[in-house]
Design a protein around this motif. Structure first.
Motif, short mmCIF file in Angstrom:
data_model
loop_
_atom_site.label_atom_id
_atom_site.label_comp_id
_atom_site.label_asym_id
_atom_site.label_seq_id
_atom_site.Cartn_x
_atom_site.Cartn_y
_atom_site.Cartn_z
N CYS A 61 113.49 55.21 27.93
CA CYS A 61 112.46 56.24 27.62
C CYS A 61 113.03 57.54 26.67
O CYS A 61 114.46 58.32 27.72
CB CYS A 61 111.20 56.27 28.11
N ARG A 62 112.55 58.05 26.07
CA ARG A 62 113.16 59.12 25.56
C ARG A 62 113.25 60.58 26.60
O ARG A 62 113.39 61.59 26.27
CB ARG A 62 111.96 59.42 23.98
N ASN A 76 109.00 50.78 26.44
CA ASN A 76 110.09 51.59 25.23
C ASN A 76 110.16 52.30 24.19
O ASN A 76 109.19 51.48 23.05
CB ASN A 76 110.89 50.04 24.88
N ASP A 77 110.15 53.86 24.32
CA ASP A 77 110.09 54.27 22.88
C ASP A 77 111.36 54.70 21.69
O ASP A 77 110.37 55.62 20.78
CB ASP A 77 108.97 55.72 22.99
N TYR A 78 112.26 53.99 21.80
CA TYR A 78 112.89 54.25 21.41
C TYR A 78 113.30 52.90 20.06
O TYR A 78 112.47 52.04 20.00
CB TYR A 78 114.48 54.09 21.93
N THR A 79 113.44 53.09 19.14
CA THR A 79 113.41 52.47 17.99
C THR A 79 114.76 51.55 18.37
O THR A 79 115.37 51.80 18.24
CB THR A 79 113.83 53.00 16.06
N GLU A 137 117.88 53.68 17.61
CA GLU A 137 117.92 54.36 18.75
C GLU A 137 118.87 53.24 19.66
O GLU A 137 119.70 54.32 20.53
CB GLU A 137 117.01 55.15 19.46
N GLU A 138 118.36 52.64 20.12
CA GLU A 138 118.67 52.37 21.15
C GLU A 138 120.38 50.89 21.83
O GLU A 138 120.68 51.52 21.88
CB GLU A 138 117.46 50.57 21.29
N GLU A 194 119.02 55.73 29.42
CA GLU A 194 118.00 54.24 28.02
C GLU A 194 117.03 53.74 27.87
O GLU A 194 116.17 52.70 27.62
CB GLU A 194 118.80 53.11 28.18
N LEU A 202 122.09 53.90 21.48
CA LEU A 202 122.89 54.72 23.00
C LEU A 202 123.59 53.68 24.18
O LEU A 202 124.05 54.18 24.59
CB LEU A 202 121.54 54.73 23.05
N TYR A 242 115.13 60.55 28.54
CA TYR A 242 116.79 61.09 28.04
C TYR A 242 116.80 62.54 28.20
O TYR A 242 118.25 62.96 28.88
CB TYR A 242 117.14 60.32 27.20
#
Lengths: 177, 173
Positions: B95-96, A157-160, A163-164, B93, A167, B99
């Motif tokens: 990963c970047r 999971n590379d979202y902060t 950000e998550e 959702e 989203l 998306y």
């Protein structure tokens, strides 16, 4: 017969009927471009494919070498002139044949092999194989939670967290679909 | 985007064309021609063994760790093409990169033609009469959904919106 070599050291080579190997558009094009060379005597190196994956590819093309060629949809040049044909343009739903269901490396510990197979099918342009593989993965992740998908596919999971959260809010409406 | 009102308010019809790019096609062509060159070199000038040992052995060893994270774009696009909107939202959702691929128009949600907003009656009374066409209908209860839909399609004018409330149209436009 055509020889294909894996990218291992030393390379592992497979001898495959030309008809089967031509299910790969990449190799078919290459063989056509090299018309005149004695390709029966020249092993074809596949720098992106390792031996276990190549073995699967060979198995699949040999099994399917007598399949009727996929119907290429005639590309309508003038799209606007004839809208009534638009319906016929839709891709048919891919159905995974029984043999292929057993063939696909779908056990949990074989996941990497499945992905390597998809990569190789993409690189070699074996569209029907790519179709059934992608269909399998799409079905597998459909209806699962995001966490499950990440876990199944070994993804980070590379979202902060911020950000998550944002989203999640953005797509919250989709829950009701 | 075509906007239809069932109350014949100000029947706004605006068409926007974001542009149907053929980047994919060109990408594929470039790629396959470079493949041909690789092979031509390998089989004509250099001995095959040399090409094979040319560093590929190491990369093969690393590749045993193959994960979907390194999947080429084309493969992911093929997978995403088989997901419906709800699933695409969930996938974005993950990963970047996902998306980005899902929303940049290169792996679009195709053939979304009608979005039936708010009122089931609209679908019943007006849209389903036009059946025969394979219309994908999404009932969106919230206006926010629309922006997500638009993010997932390639061209906005493949989306038609049916609405009943003038306010909604004003907000969206």
């Amino acid at each position: 017969m055509i020889q294909l070599c894996s990218n291992d050291d030393p390379p592992v080579s497979f001898t495959v009927p030309r008809k089967a190997v031509e299910l790969s558009k990449t190799i078919k094009t290459m063989l056509e471009d090299l018309e005149g060379f004695d390709m029966e005597q020249t092993p074809i190196p596949l720098p992106n494919v390792d031996a276990p994956t190549l073995e699967l590819i060979v198995k699949w093309v040999e099994q399917h070498q007598d399949d009727p060629p996929p119907v290429e949809k005639p590309r309508v040049e003038d799209d606007d002139s004839d809208d009534s044909d638009a319906d016929d343009d839709q891709e048919p739903e891919v159905v995974i044949p029984e043999w292929d269901k057993k063939f696909l490396p779908t056990d949990d510990e074989q996941k990497n092999q499945l992905f390597k197979l998809l990569n190789a099918a993409n690189y070699l342009e074996i569209k029907p194989l790519l179709d059934i593989g992608c269909k399998y993965v799409a079905d597998k992740i459909s209806g699962q939670t995001v966490e499950w998908v990440r876990d199944y596919l070994n993804m980070e999971n590379d979202y902060t967290p911020e950000e998550e959260a944002k989203l999640k809010e953005e797509i919250a409406w989709a829950e009701g679909l | 985007m075509n906007v239809y009102s069932t109350e014949s308010l100000d029947a706004n019809v605006c068409t926007t064309d974001i542009g149907d790019d053929h980047a994919d096609d060109t990408g594929v062509q470039v790629r396959s021609s470079s493949r041909c060159i690789d092979v031509a070199e390998a089989s004509t000038s250099e001995p095959v063994d040399a090409t094979l040992q040319n560093g590929h052995a190491e990369s093969a060893a690393e590749e045993t760790d193959c994960s979907i994270a390194e999947m080429p774009f084309e493969v992911l696009a093929e997978i995403f093409a088989r997901l419906e909107l709800k699933e695409r939202c969930a996938a974005s959702e993950v990963c970047r990169r996902w998306y980005a691929i899902l929303t940049d128009g290169s792996a679009p949600l195709d053939d979304v033609v009608v979005i039936n907003l708010f009122e089931r009656g609209i679908w019943k009374g007006h849209v389903s009469d036009n059946a025969g066409s394979r219309i994908r209908c999404l009932a969106l209860k919230h206006a926010e959904g629309l922006s997500s839909v638009l993010r997932h399609v390639r061209v906005t004018n493949s989306v038609k919106i049916w609405f009943k409330h003038a306010d909604f149209a004003r907000n969206m436009l």
